[in-house]
Enzyme design. Structure first.
Site, PDB file in Angstrom:
ATOM      1  N   HIS A  54       0.952  -1.197  -0.114  1.00  0.00           N
ATOM      2  CA  HIS A  54       0.025  -0.034   0.145  1.00  0.00           C
ATOM      3  C   HIS A  54       0.888   1.234  -0.157  1.00  0.00           C
ATOM      4  O   HIS A  54       2.224   1.031   0.139  1.00  0.00           O
ATOM      5  CB  HIS A  54      -1.054   0.007   0.973  1.00  0.00           C
ATOM      6  CG  HIS A  54      -0.480  -0.026   2.496  1.00  0.00           C
ATOM      7  ND1 HIS A  54       0.220  -1.173   2.863  1.00  0.00           N
ATOM      8  CD2 HIS A  54      -0.477   0.699   3.581  1.00  0.00           C
ATOM      9  CE1 HIS A  54       0.940  -0.983   4.129  1.00  0.00           C
ATOM     10  NE2 HIS A  54       0.237   0.190   4.599  1.00  0.00           N
ATOM     11  N   HIS A  56       1.333   3.888   1.796  1.00  0.00           N
ATOM     12  CA  HIS A  56       1.832   4.715   3.232  1.00  0.00           C
ATOM     13  C   HIS A  56       3.215   4.498   3.204  1.00  0.00           C
ATOM     14  O   HIS A  56       4.077   4.030   2.597  1.00  0.00           O
ATOM     15  CB  HIS A  56       1.415   3.921   4.504  1.00  0.00           C
ATOM     16  CG  HIS A  56      -0.150   4.171   4.698  1.00  0.00           C
ATOM     17  ND1 HIS A  56      -0.705   3.453   5.611  1.00  0.00           N
ATOM     18  CD2 HIS A  56      -1.022   5.184   4.302  1.00  0.00           C
ATOM     19  CE1 HIS A  56      -2.019   3.863   5.622  1.00  0.00           C
ATOM     20  NE2 HIS A  56      -2.400   4.823   4.839  1.00  0.00           N
ATOM     21  N   HIS A  59       5.917   2.286   3.957  1.00  0.00           N
ATOM     22  CA  HIS A  59       5.863   0.934   3.058  1.00  0.00           C
ATOM     23  C   HIS A  59       6.370   1.099   1.759  1.00  0.00           C
ATOM     24  O   HIS A  59       6.777   0.184   1.082  1.00  0.00           O
ATOM     25  CB  HIS A  59       4.513   0.297   2.993  1.00  0.00           C
ATOM     26  CG  HIS A  59       4.089  -0.304   4.426  1.00  0.00           C
ATOM     27  ND1 HIS A  59       4.166  -1.558   4.800  1.00  0.00           N
ATOM     28  CD2 HIS A  59       3.583   0.549   5.362  1.00  0.00           C
ATOM     29  CE1 HIS A  59       3.794  -1.785   6.114  1.00  0.00           C
ATOM     30  NE2 HIS A  59       3.251  -0.766   6.577  1.00  0.00           N
ATOM     31  N   HIS A 110      -7.435  -1.226   5.270  1.00  0.00           N
ATOM     32  CA  HIS A 110      -6.390  -0.291   6.025  1.00  0.00           C
ATOM     33  C   HIS A 110      -6.399   0.878   4.982  1.00  0.00           C
ATOM     34  O   HIS A 110      -6.280   2.040   5.414  1.00  0.00           O
ATOM     35  CB  HIS A 110      -5.356  -1.122   5.944  1.00  0.00           C
ATOM     36  CG  HIS A 110      -4.083  -0.294   6.632  1.00  0.00           C
ATOM     37  ND1 HIS A 110      -4.219   0.123   8.149  1.00  0.00           N
ATOM     38  CD2 HIS A 110      -2.934  -0.014   6.261  1.00  0.00           C
ATOM     39  CE1 HIS A 110      -3.051   0.748   8.170  1.00  0.00           C
ATOM     40  NE2 HIS A 110      -2.254   0.830   7.186  1.00  0.00           N
ATOM     41  N   HIS A 173       4.281  -5.174  10.361  1.00  0.00           N
ATOM     42  CA  HIS A 173       4.850  -4.475  11.536  1.00  0.00           C
ATOM     43  C   HIS A 173       5.092  -5.460  12.364  1.00  0.00           C
ATOM     44  O   HIS A 173       4.376  -6.689  12.554  1.00  0.00           O
ATOM     45  CB  HIS A 173       3.871  -3.643  11.888  1.00  0.00           C
ATOM     46  CG  HIS A 173       3.783  -2.281  11.200  1.00  0.00           C
ATOM     47  ND1 HIS A 173       4.443  -1.172  11.394  1.00  0.00           N
ATOM     48  CD2 HIS A 173       2.734  -1.986  10.123  1.00  0.00           C
ATOM     49  CE1 HIS A 173       4.216  -0.276  10.560  1.00  0.00           C
ATOM     50  NE2 HIS A 173       3.168  -0.723   9.583  1.00  0.00           N
TER      51      HIS A 173
END
Length: 309
Positions: A54, A56, A59, A110, A173
């Site tokens: 994704h 973010h 990442h 998410h 994570h």
């Protein structure tokens, strides 16, 4: 197929997946180029592609730099917000990198463009691997930043939950201890949760050291049923297996009486919605390091200021 588990930033994981016969490699969520390039050099492999779960920054932040340093590098993902994206993939699409096969699994919630990657190697007896990003964690699931409980329920029960039970889960994570402490609050009599939490507490109560560990598909970590023995203080808690997750992850145990009793709900979607709300408010860390500062440290940007004169 060998998976290098690379700890970066505060608690992130990025991964290097190596086809051992050719020494070609794929990166999953290449957030810190400097660290990834160190591992690539050490392993003596050629990076062929990046798979981004994704958009973010923790990442996908390294995509642009790596694309500039490695001309021809392919970057796969499902969200146009992903930097340096060259191939936009869709749910169920399959990719081939030598003998390594990848099935793209779209799991919006998410983020609206979140993609997981299910990976296996042709003619290999090793268990397949799932790179679940911020959808499924060891003992937990991701926050619903851009989606709904209905979407996450579909992701966990119909998309990821139906994969082979021996699938190794490599998440985005290291938050296993916090997740399992919450799981124990939800199911205080669940002995599997207690055992897994005791195992994870060896080092999982703090962010992993900035190291790299290996899972080679056949179990390079000494097995201690039902999970691997941990005798090194910075050994990550990944991978788990999907089969294990169904035993201790409350977000995969929505029909269990204890979980429903904790939430006061019986409809699985409403149980999930209530669980996520409780988890969001469960022992939030009092203070977290500034994420941009963590990235700067990983990139070595503070080096000149820290050197002794």
């Amino acid at each position: 197929m060998k998976v290098k588990v690379i700890s970066v930033l505060e608690d992130n994981y990025m991964y290097l997946v190596i086809e051992e016969s050719t020494r070609h490699a794929l990166a999953v969520d290449a957030a810190v180029p400097k660290r990834l390039l160190e591992i690539i050099k050490k392993e003596d492999v050629v990076l062929r592609a990046i798979l981004t779960t994704h958009h973010h920054w923790d990442h996908a932040r390294g995509n642009e730099e790596l694309a500039q340093l490695l001309p021809g590098l392919q970057v796969f993902g499902a969200d146009e917000r992903i930097g340096a994206l060259t191939h936009r993939v869709s749910h169920g699409q399959e990719l081939a990198f030598g003998t390594i096969r990848v099935r793209c699994l779209f799991t919006p919630c998410h983020t609206s463009g979140h993609m997981c990657y299910f990976m296996w190697e042709d003619d290999s007896p090793d268990a397949p691997a799932l790179f679940s990003g911020d959808t499924l964690f060891v003992g937990g699931c991701g926050q619903f930043f851009e989606g709904t409980a209905e979407q996450m329920h579909t992701n966990l029960t119909q998309i990821l939950g139906t994969l082979p039970k021996d699938t190794k889960v490599f998440c985005g994570h290291e938050c296993t201890v916090r997740n399992l402490k919450f799981a124990l609050k939800v199911e205080p009599e669940n002995e599997v949760v207690k055992e897994k939490l005791a195992w994870a507490k060896v080092s999982g109560s703090a962010p992993c050291a900035r190291g790299a560990r290996v899972w080679d598909g056949s179990g390079i970590w000494t097995p201690l049923f039902p999970w691997q023995q941990r005798d090194d203080e910075d050994l990550p808690t990944v991978p788990s297996t999907l089969q294990e997750e169904f035993l201790y992850n409350p977000f995969l145990r929505l029909t269990e009486e204890a979980v429903q009793r904790f939430t006061g709900r019986t409809d699985p979607v409403e149980v999930l919605r209530a669980l996520r709300s409780h988890r969001d408010n469960f022992k939030k860390p009092k203070e977290r390091p500034n994420p941009q500062a963590m990235l700067a440290f990983d990139w070595g940007l503070f080096g000149p200021f820290l050197e002794k004169k």
